[in-house]
Design an enzyme around this catalytic site. Structure first.
Site, mmCIF file in Angstrom:
data_model
loop_
_atom_site.group_PDB
_atom_site.id
_atom_site.type_symbol
_atom_site.label_atom_id
_atom_site.label_comp_id
_atom_site.label_asym_id
_atom_site.label_seq_id
_atom_site.Cartn_x
_atom_site.Cartn_y
_atom_site.Cartn_z
ATOM 1 N N HIS A 166 8.459 -3.178 -6.464
ATOM 2 C CA HIS A 166 7.878 -2.935 -8.443
ATOM 3 C C HIS A 166 9.234 -2.438 -8.988
ATOM 4 O O HIS A 166 8.571 -1.456 -10.497
ATOM 5 C CB HIS A 166 6.769 -2.348 -8.098
ATOM 6 C CG HIS A 166 5.442 -2.843 -6.996
ATOM 7 N ND1 HIS A 166 4.469 -3.751 -7.794
ATOM 8 C CD2 HIS A 166 5.043 -2.668 -5.763
ATOM 9 C CE1 HIS A 166 3.743 -4.233 -6.776
ATOM 10 N NE2 HIS A 166 4.097 -2.720 -5.540
ATOM 11 N N GLU A 203 8.718 -7.098 -10.225
ATOM 12 C CA GLU A 203 7.567 -7.828 -9.864
ATOM 13 C C GLU A 203 7.028 -9.768 -10.489
ATOM 14 O O GLU A 203 7.744 -9.763 -11.518
ATOM 15 C CB GLU A 203 6.427 -7.167 -10.253
ATOM 16 C CG GLU A 203 6.255 -5.764 -9.919
ATOM 17 C CD GLU A 203 4.317 -5.480 -10.659
ATOM 18 O OE1 GLU A 203 4.027 -6.104 -11.477
ATOM 19 O OE2 GLU A 203 4.570 -4.397 -10.133
ATOM 20 N N GLY A 221 0.521 -0.996 -0.070
ATOM 21 C CA GLY A 221 0.327 -0.316 -0.132
ATOM 22 C C GLY A 221 1.167 1.474 0.080
ATOM 23 O O GLY A 221 1.988 1.143 -1.001
ATOM 24 N N SER A 272 6.074 -5.750 -1.208
ATOM 25 C CA SER A 272 5.504 -3.952 -1.566
ATOM 26 C C SER A 272 5.998 -3.214 -0.791
ATOM 27 O O SER A 272 7.461 -3.531 -0.139
ATOM 28 C CB SER A 272 4.425 -3.887 -2.097
ATOM 29 O OG SER A 272 4.454 -2.801 -2.939
ATOM 30 N N ALA A 273 4.844 -2.386 0.264
ATOM 31 C CA ALA A 273 5.937 -1.126 1.368
ATOM 32 C C ALA A 273 5.594 -2.292 2.296
ATOM 33 O O ALA A 273 6.992 -1.775 3.236
ATOM 34 C CB ALA A 273 4.981 -0.946 1.843
#
Lengths: 233, 233
Positions: free
Chosen positions: B158, B193, B89, B121-122
């Site tokens: 990413h 990714e 997020g 991700s985050a």
């Protein structure tokens, strides 16, 4: 306020500031000296290198172009400037430097008093209340995200429409700006490359050939057309 | 440390966590309870909504999945957890919450003591010394950019190769990471990714089918191949 707040310095297939040049010649026609703020350092280039680049692009518009880093008393330089240009690069670097050197308020005051101001990219992002809608990487930690507050809305420079064919799962710009609106009240003007805002006589007008995308709390994003004004965001 | 540090939760054409599922079943096979950290709130969804999403994806792997926001004593919840997952997020939101709730250090300590950790991700960005290589928009101001420091290099989740056909003048990811290196000493692992890092017995191994792009001060960026380790960055 007399401002040109541009999405980008450079559009595809054209040289640095070339697409804006006719506008800038008119905008700065009574001004002979330019103070350039090079703190955003695109690709990490030095303040001197960046200032040289601006001299090459605008050397025929002014009799003198000086980087703010060259002044012994930068606050004084801002206060007394005839015209100011803040170039693009990394907004975090720019905002950190402006805060640390105590320049944010003097710069805002100078522009409010009528000093002609040109911002491109990061130099445009700082015109809103805060830098929370920059696309840049947070490579340094600024003491605050607050910026000039000349506008009561934020700018998103280099605004990019979602690519319907993308297979990449990183957030689109629109998703990011909607996330911003879950945490903040300010509206955001997404300026596509080639578009700019002009402020004159209390009016803010969208210029260039492209529409801008407006993001407001609890509304669907919508388009603002060229020559429309946005006083009332 | 037992970590899976993934570029993304989701790859194109596949459901949430689907591509990682076989790996996760093995990774968590001795664990029955998962604590989920939902603070990054992708697209602004609530902590409850986000936790529900994880329950749908991993409900058959654990007997209990609970969002960290549901615990009365979150520090205790982290300290006693068998397994922890931090979802993706907005990294700024995530880091702000972790600092404000005093969770950054307890989380780092728990993982260092061997608690199985999954980040996407985050949730992967926070594994390095700082969050200065996130791609996210700075929609909130965290009290610090410092993060878990489990790795001595930063992650860029990413990671995206420059598009040679792009007409857009915003910075490429590579340009941004090079700007980072003008201001910081940490190396950066750009995870495409589908790629992830696995830490086990002091070793950090690149997993998945894709190479990773490594950025180091004063070096040209280079590729790390799957199954290569990167202890010595």
């Amino acid at each position: 306020m007399n401002c040109i707040i541009a999405s980008t310095s450079t559009i595809h297939g054209s040289n640095y500031l070339e697409y804006l040049k006719p506008k800038l010649i008119d905008f700065f026609k009574q001004k002979s000296k330019l103070v350039f703020i090079p703190f955003a350092r695109p690709s990490g280039i030095s303040h001197d290198e960046y200032t040289t680049k601006v001299k090459q692009a605008l050397g025929d518009v002014f009799t003198e172009i000086k980087g703010l880093h060259e002044f012994k008393h930068p606050i004084e330089a801002i206060t007394q400037a005839e015209a100011i240009f803040t170039g693009g690069g990394n907004t975090f670097l720019l905002v950190k430097e402006l805060h640390q050197k105590g320049l944010m308020e003097p710069l805002a005051n100078a522009i409010r008093k009528g000093t002609n101001y040109l911002g491109t990219s990061a130099g445009s992002n700082i015109c809103g209340p805060n830098m929370k809608t920059t696309n840049d990487m947070p490579i340094v930690y600024p003491p605050s995200f607050e910026t000039l507050g000349l506008l009561n809305f934020n700018i998103n420079a280099h605004y990019l429409d979602p690519d319907p064919n993308s297979t990449h799962k990183g957030e689109t710009r629109e998703t990011r700006l909607k996330e911003f609106l879950t945490q903040n009240k300010q509206s955001v003007v997404g300026l596509r490359e080639g578009a700019y805002l002009e402020t004159k006589d209390q009016k803010i007008t969208l210029k260039g050939n492209l529409s801008a995308r407006i993001f407001e709390v609890d509304k669907l994003p919508y388009e603002l057309q060229p020559e429309q004004t946005l006083n009332y965001l």
